[in-house]
Design a protein around this motif. Sequence first.
Motif, short mmCIF file in Angstrom:
data_model
loop_
_atom_site.label_atom_id
_atom_site.label_comp_id
_atom_site.label_asym_id
_atom_site.label_seq_id
_atom_site.Cartn_x
_atom_site.Cartn_y
_atom_site.Cartn_z
N SER A 1 0.85 -1.19 0.00
CA SER A 1 0.00 0.00 0.00
C SER A 1 0.88 1.25 0.00
CB SER A 1 -0.90 0.01 1.24
OG SER A 1 -1.47 1.28 1.42
N GLU B 1 -0.25 4.18 0.13
CA GLU B 1 -0.86 5.07 1.12
C GLU B 1 -0.30 4.80 2.52
OE1 GLU B 1 -3.09 8.13 2.66
OE2 GLU B 1 -2.65 7.66 0.57
N LYS B 2 -0.12 3.53 2.86
CA LYS B 2 0.43 3.18 4.17
C LYS B 2 1.85 3.73 4.30
CE LYS B 2 1.03 -0.65 7.35
NZ LYS B 2 0.88 -2.07 7.60
#
Length: 191
Positions: free
Chosen positions: A120, A122-123
């Motif tokens: 991810s 985003e993570k």
Amino acid sequence: MRDWGIIAVVFLTLYLTGLHTDVAAFAQRMILYTGILAPETDLDESEFIDADMDFEIKNLDGDEVVNLNDFKGKVVFMNIWATWCAPCIAEMPNIQSLHDKLKEENNDDVVFVMLSMDRSEEKARKFIKKKGFTFPTYVAASKVPDVFNVPSIPTTFVISPEGKIVSKKVGMANYDKKKFKSYLEGLTTTN
């Protein structure tokens, strides 16, 4: 028996809150401060291998895609990491410090590539922002060449201006040392 129950509750709480990685990273960071885990800086030239730099990386904002070949002619410090990796997190503050020192000296001949292996983006982006890291952070935007496919992380490569891997460290290390900084700067003057 009660003591084991308390310990189990503490560990379970750390795990369920997601803090277990931060706690493990903190403990490992203390080991790094001892100076025991140093990066390799004395490889023989016969041990250098070609770095297949023909792959694309994009920054975590997704607005810049570059080919690693664009950095030829410079020293590339490439660290492969992930947010779930406690040793990766443990070494990041000293990598940030090294990055800051070279930046303060306007040393543009050393390029940092912090390559996240998180699934991810985003993570990874949230993690970097939360920790306040400012070093250049990327994800792979094309197939990663075999030479950089590593069985464990963190793994750090130093690539010479000529495109040779001149240092490879599997596992965490403290890179914010005068000897290592001098090593990187010395590679910039050999070009």
